[in-house]
Motif scaffolding. Structure first.
Motif, mmCIF file in Angstrom:
data_model
loop_
_atom_site.group_PDB
_atom_site.id
_atom_site.type_symbol
_atom_site.label_atom_id
_atom_site.label_comp_id
_atom_site.label_asym_id
_atom_site.label_seq_id
_atom_site.Cartn_x
_atom_site.Cartn_y
_atom_site.Cartn_z
ATOM 1 N N ARG A 30 0.818 -1.219 0.000
ATOM 2 C CA ARG A 30 0.000 0.000 0.000
ATOM 3 C C ARG A 30 0.852 1.269 0.000
ATOM 4 N NH1 ARG A 30 -5.078 -1.327 0.660
ATOM 5 N NH2 ARG A 30 -5.849 0.550 1.663
ATOM 6 N N ALA B 104 2.490 4.641 -1.297
ATOM 7 C CA ALA B 104 1.863 5.697 -2.094
ATOM 8 C C ALA B 104 2.810 6.846 -2.413
ATOM 9 C CB ALA B 104 0.635 6.231 -1.351
ATOM 10 N N GLY C 267 -7.020 5.207 2.424
ATOM 11 C CA GLY C 267 -6.589 5.461 1.055
ATOM 12 C C GLY C 267 -5.942 6.816 0.933
ATOM 13 N N PHE D 242 -8.551 4.124 -3.649
ATOM 14 C CA PHE D 242 -7.450 3.423 -2.977
ATOM 15 C C PHE D 242 -7.990 2.702 -1.740
ATOM 16 C CE2 PHE D 242 -2.670 4.207 -1.984
ATOM 17 C CZ PHE D 242 -2.579 3.064 -1.232
ATOM 18 N N ARG E 242 -7.267 -0.583 -4.098
ATOM 19 C CA ARG E 242 -6.693 -0.254 -5.403
ATOM 20 C C ARG E 242 -5.919 -1.451 -5.912
ATOM 21 N NH1 ARG E 242 -0.962 2.996 -4.541
ATOM 22 N NH2 ARG E 242 -0.019 1.232 -3.501
#
Ligand SMILES: Cc1cc2nc3c(=O)[nH]c(=O)nc-3n(C[C@H](O)[C@H](O)[C@H](O)COP(=O)(O)OP(=O)(O)OC[C@H]3O[C@@H](n4cnc5c(N)ncnc54)[C@H](O)[C@@H]3O)c2cc1C
Ligand code: FES
Ligand code: FES
Lengths: 172, 281
Positions: free
Chosen positions: B82, B84, B170, B275, B279
């Motif tokens: 996860r 980002a 997210g 997300f 995602r």
């Protein structure tokens, strides 16, 4: 007049050398002073890419880097990639495509492409664009440079064994 | 910046000692890309902080720990669960700059157009500072004023800790530029926590179009407790106008920049919600 009060030692195009310098001399100035004139001075502020060299294999703007930052590292300039008599693969394709006008941007373009070819194994457009996004050309409109680069990359990719074709470096 | 001397300490303690002794005549140097543009009348001694083992990214418990001297290109290439941070790093300047400029250099002295402070504020990152021993602070404290204030005494930023996003959390960031490598016109970032389609918590931050990166609390307030749907996002984004002082420039009015920020916030919220819902990695 440059007063050289310090020294810096790094490997330049495979040869370990020590240079006299001063604390705020830029690597670009040192290189050109020492005869590595293929590396060009364009904007002097990290936007055009004409001064691109490889530092430990990564494309870097020599106009922003202090020479002292290169201590112990491996620096490569365009002189290590090809010469007028013995051009590198991408240089040959650039000539064949008629992609060179004034030519000022070309050494930088070739250095960024060298980093790309030596780091990546898969040359998707996104990755190619990423490696080339720091080099400006004020003459050509990029089209022919792109065509020449694509040809070079496709040749290199097809010369490699298929098993190796997995992306390792930059992903999107 | 004029350099009168250049030193390469081997340890963090040595670097701090040198900086303390030098006072205003010393300056940490990471990638050196911002130093090039800094105006200072008196020359300084550059203290190289790139040889202190501060270039790394590791997942440690609930955090990704990024060493302060890690170049942006390494953050862009890194992949973790996860993760980002790669998206914003890809959008900063050019390949050659990303290869050299470091996360620490981007946030130790914050310029109004810096992108990473915006993302770190939204992500609720933690900053690690070395002052003989390491201490941590929240992004809210760290960015409450120019962070350079924290380093005047010779202390150094050593790491940035980014929470590993949990399920149903997210993140989304948007940077608007005129062309790919340009400085930002507006950068916005949003972190959302969803539960059964409802927003449980939100952090939204902006930068570049305002004097200094900051959170947009009225936008956050307009999200919490509501359903994660476009209509709600739109209404919340509209609260951005009053949340900060929007500044025009490059031929664009302040009002235009505010509108640009609002649509960017909407976009960032949509991305964060997508997300959070899961995602594709
Ligand atoms: C052409 C160009 C375009 C750019 N575009 C963007 C952009 O679009 N978005 C964006 O966000 N940034 C952009 N940048 C900024 C770039 O990201 C910064 O120059 C960079 O982040 C600074 O990093 P550095 O490692 O080179 O820091 P340096 O130049 O070495 O240092 C910057 C400052 O931080 C201090 N410092 C560095 N490390 C530490 C530490 N560990 N502890 C305490 N103080 C420290 C230094 O003393 C100095 O004051 C751009 C830069 C250039 C040159
Ligand atoms: S001369 Fe270095 S980027 Fe233009
Ligand atoms: S050929 Fe002239 S700048 Fe590229």
């Amino acid at each position: 007049m440059t007063t050289t009060t310090h020294t810096v030692t790094f490997t330049i195009n495979g040869e370990k050398k020590t240079f006299a310098t001063r604390p705020d001399e830029k690597l670009l100035t040192l290189l050109r002073r020492e005869g590595y004139r293929g590396t060009k001075y364009g904007c002097g502020q990290g936007t055009c890419g004409a001064c691109t060299v490889l530092l430990d294999g990564r494309a870097t703007y020599a106009c922003l880097l202090y020479a002292m930052q290169a201590e112990g590292r491996k620096v490569r300039t365009i002189e290590s990639v090809g010469t007028f008599d013995k051009p590198g693969e991408f240089q040959k394709e650039l000539v064949a495509a008629g992609a060179v006008q004034c030519g000022y941007c070309i050494p930088g373009m070739v250095m960024s492409a060298t980093a790309l070819m030596e780091t990546e194994e898969v040359f998707e457009d996104e990755i190619v664009k990423e490696y080339m996004d720091g080099n400006l050309c004020r003459c050509t409109g990029y089209e022919k440079i792109w065509v020449a680069l694509r040809k070079t990359l496709d040749k290199q990719a097809s010369a490699k064994p298929a098993a190796k074709k997995t992306a390792k470096g930059a992903k999107k | 910046m004029k350099l009168s001397e250049f030193i390469r300490p081997a340890t963090l303690a040595e670097a701090r000692k040198a900086l303390r002794a030098l006072g205003p005549k010393g300056m940490p140097l990471a990638g050196g890309t911002a130093l090039h543009f800094m105006q200072g009348k008196t020359p300084v001694t550059a203290v190289d902080v790139t040889r202190l083992g501060l270039s790394y990214i590791r997942q440690k418990g609930n955090y990704f720990v990024i060493g302060a001297a890690t170049p942006l290109s390494d953050i862009q290439r890194y992949r973790g669960p996860r993760w980002a941070m790669h998206e914003i790093c890809r959008r900063i300047s050019t390949h050659q700059i990303r290869n050299v400029s470091t996360i620490g250099g981007n946030i130790a002295r914050v310029f109004p157009w810096a992108d990473l402070p915006v993302v770190l504020l939204a992500m609720d990152a933690r900053l690690v500072i070395y002052s003989g021993k390491e201490k941590e602070m929240t992004a809210d404290e760290y960015f409450s004023a120019q962070p350079a204030r924290l380093f005047r005494g010779g202390d150094l930023l050593t790491a940035v800790k980014i929470p590993v996003l949990k399920a149903h959390h997210g993140f989304g960031s948007v940077k608007v530029t005129r062309n790919a490598a340009a400085f930002s016109l507006a950068t916005v970032a949003a972190l959302l926590e969803l539960k059964d389609g409802v927003i449980k918590a939100a952090r939204v931050a902006a930068g570049s179009a305002i004097p200094f990166p900051q959170r947009l609390k009225p936008v956050e307030a307009a999200l919490v407790g509501k359903e994660a749907v476009t209509a709600v996002f739109k209404e919340a984004a509209a609260a951005a106008g009053a949340a900060a002082k929007w500044v025009g420039g490059e031929g664009m009015s302040a009002d235009y920049i505010r509108q640009l920020a609002e649509v960017s916030i909407l976009d960032a919220l949509e991305r964060a919600a997508e997300f959070a819902r899961g995602r594709a990695e």
